[in-house]
Design a protein around this motif. Sequence first.
Motif, mmCIF file in Angstrom:
data_model
loop_
_atom_site.group_PDB
_atom_site.id
_atom_site.type_symbol
_atom_site.label_atom_id
_atom_site.label_comp_id
_atom_site.label_asym_id
_atom_site.label_seq_id
_atom_site.Cartn_x
_atom_site.Cartn_y
_atom_site.Cartn_z
ATOM 1 N N ASP A 84 35.491 43.794 43.151
ATOM 2 C CA ASP A 84 35.930 43.486 44.515
ATOM 3 C C ASP A 84 34.735 43.165 45.411
ATOM 4 O O ASP A 84 34.789 42.238 46.232
ATOM 5 C CB ASP A 84 36.699 44.667 45.107
ATOM 6 N N ALA A 85 33.666 43.939 45.273
ATOM 7 C CA ALA A 85 32.482 43.715 46.101
ATOM 8 C C ALA A 85 31.902 42.329 45.860
ATOM 9 O O ALA A 85 31.559 41.603 46.805
ATOM 10 C CB ALA A 85 31.432 44.788 45.810
ATOM 11 N N CYS A 86 31.798 41.931 44.596
ATOM 12 C CA CYS A 86 31.245 40.610 44.272
ATOM 13 C C CYS A 86 32.205 39.507 44.679
ATOM 14 O O CYS A 86 31.794 38.464 45.211
ATOM 15 C CB CYS A 86 30.946 40.526 42.776
ATOM 16 N N GLY A 138 45.010 41.574 40.539
ATOM 17 C CA GLY A 138 44.368 41.279 41.816
ATOM 18 C C GLY A 138 42.876 41.038 41.664
ATOM 19 O O GLY A 138 42.299 40.203 42.362
ATOM 20 N N GLN A 139 42.234 41.760 40.749
ATOM 21 C CA GLN A 139 40.802 41.579 40.517
ATOM 22 C C GLN A 139 40.531 40.272 39.778
ATOM 23 O O GLN A 139 39.581 39.560 40.099
ATOM 24 C CB GLN A 139 40.265 42.771 39.731
ATOM 25 N N ILE A 140 41.375 39.951 38.804
ATOM 26 C CA ILE A 140 41.228 38.671 38.103
ATOM 27 C C ILE A 140 41.389 37.531 39.089
ATOM 28 O O ILE A 140 40.597 36.567 39.111
ATOM 29 C CB ILE A 140 42.277 38.556 36.973
ATOM 30 N N GLY A 155 49.735 36.786 36.248
ATOM 31 C CA GLY A 155 51.032 36.350 36.751
ATOM 32 C C GLY A 155 50.911 35.248 37.778
ATOM 33 O O GLY A 155 49.974 34.442 37.757
ATOM 34 N N THR A 156 51.859 35.229 38.695
ATOM 35 C CA THR A 156 51.936 34.162 39.695
ATOM 36 C C THR A 156 50.656 34.043 40.502
ATOM 37 O O THR A 156 50.186 32.937 40.787
ATOM 38 C CB THR A 156 53.117 34.435 40.636
ATOM 39 N N ASP A 163 49.982 31.342 42.418
ATOM 40 C CA ASP A 163 50.381 32.228 43.524
ATOM 41 C C ASP A 163 49.261 32.670 44.404
ATOM 42 O O ASP A 163 49.493 32.798 45.435
ATOM 43 C CB ASP A 163 51.124 33.440 43.015
ATOM 44 N N ALA A 164 48.140 33.040 44.651
ATOM 45 C CA ALA A 164 47.338 33.477 45.748
ATOM 46 C C ALA A 164 47.342 32.386 46.753
ATOM 47 O O ALA A 164 47.091 31.304 46.381
ATOM 48 C CB ALA A 164 45.950 33.710 45.318
ATOM 49 N N LEU A 165 47.611 32.699 47.972
ATOM 50 C CA LEU A 165 47.711 31.681 48.953
ATOM 51 C C LEU A 165 46.509 30.773 48.813
ATOM 52 O O LEU A 165 45.411 31.249 48.663
ATOM 53 C CB LEU A 165 47.749 32.268 50.348
#
Length: 406
Positions: A129-131, A157-159, A190-191, A396-398
Amino acid sequence: LGVLLETMKNRAIAPHEHTITSAICAYDRWGRWPEALALLQAHPTLARIPSVSNAGLEACKSARQWQQAISIFDETFSRPESRPTVLTFVNLASTLAESARWQEALSLIPTMAQYKVKQSATCYGALVDACGNASAWQQAVGLLTQMVGRWLEPQEGQINLVIAACENAKEWQQALELFSTARAALLDVGTLSFTSTVSACGKGIQWELALDLVETMRLEGIPENAASHAALVLALDSSGRPELARAAYLKAKESGVLTPQQLQRWHDGGVALDLHGLPVDVALIAAEAILEDWLDKNDKEDEELVFITGKGIRNPEQKALIREKLLEALSNRASVEASIDPKNEGCVVVRRSNSTSSQQALERKDLPTWALGGHNNPSTSACSDVDGKVNVLHSDALPSSEREDK
């Protein structure tokens, strides 16, 4: 709580480590992190106890006080008898992640080895997350690779965060490779990750790959949403395929996924299109598609088409991005006149100009038949079923596009 602690102080009752830990956690939950850290500083002896310092690190994470967190760690664990735990490193790494301090976060890896603390997926996830938050995509990719090599399964979420970092750096090949590696390792993809990869392909002008990714989503039954549709539309448009982008938008509109742009009656008798909630580029494509349809079906000179764009009040730069871009695009069309609604600055009103129908036809003569409502589309083979129905492939991630808010 403050009264209780003050009473204990006045009566010379020495607080127990559990008392201070509970008080710090309570202040942190209430969003009163200054009191939490002040309490920690007021009891330096207890602050050296790992459970107490861990609570202090948690408060630092909420307040994004990364320097204070490092100071607490150094003061607590410089003593031989104090040993950090996995939670200690998770809290410290999370604090550094919140502040995008990726270099300090990476330095925790050898420190963990020094204290012989087991490296957990949670701690590695915080380092990723930091990177990712700092757009340090190379380091983030390296950490994910280490996680997989250590059988520490990263969360989607990290991927996605790392793929997005690659996208922002215009490293579409790296994003695609990471995505493929994650799927091959049977990780949770996923999405969210599909959408980010589609967006990365769009940044790399790889519209065919974007279509392939969305087709894979459909074949595997991975849920599609507004973000995935928008990612495909943007990928096609940025790759110089405006006709396919418009077809993708219209398909998403028909399916009811991109709902903010539904037509509605306006107070002056015209029709209105709400563009709120759309990325700027997608909003322009939506406006163009609706405008073409409106020009085809309405020949009344006094009829109005209203685009609800917002005033940019919630935009970080206080700019009405959609409104300004839309006015600029409409100024290049001879067949219409556009202006800001004097009754509402968050709306753009479009009327037919005094141009003759022949001038309007001349302006639009270069549009393909299928874009004007026909069916002879020479390009649909890139995104069609065998029966000729257009498939809007998506992800899917905006997408990382500027957004306009009310």
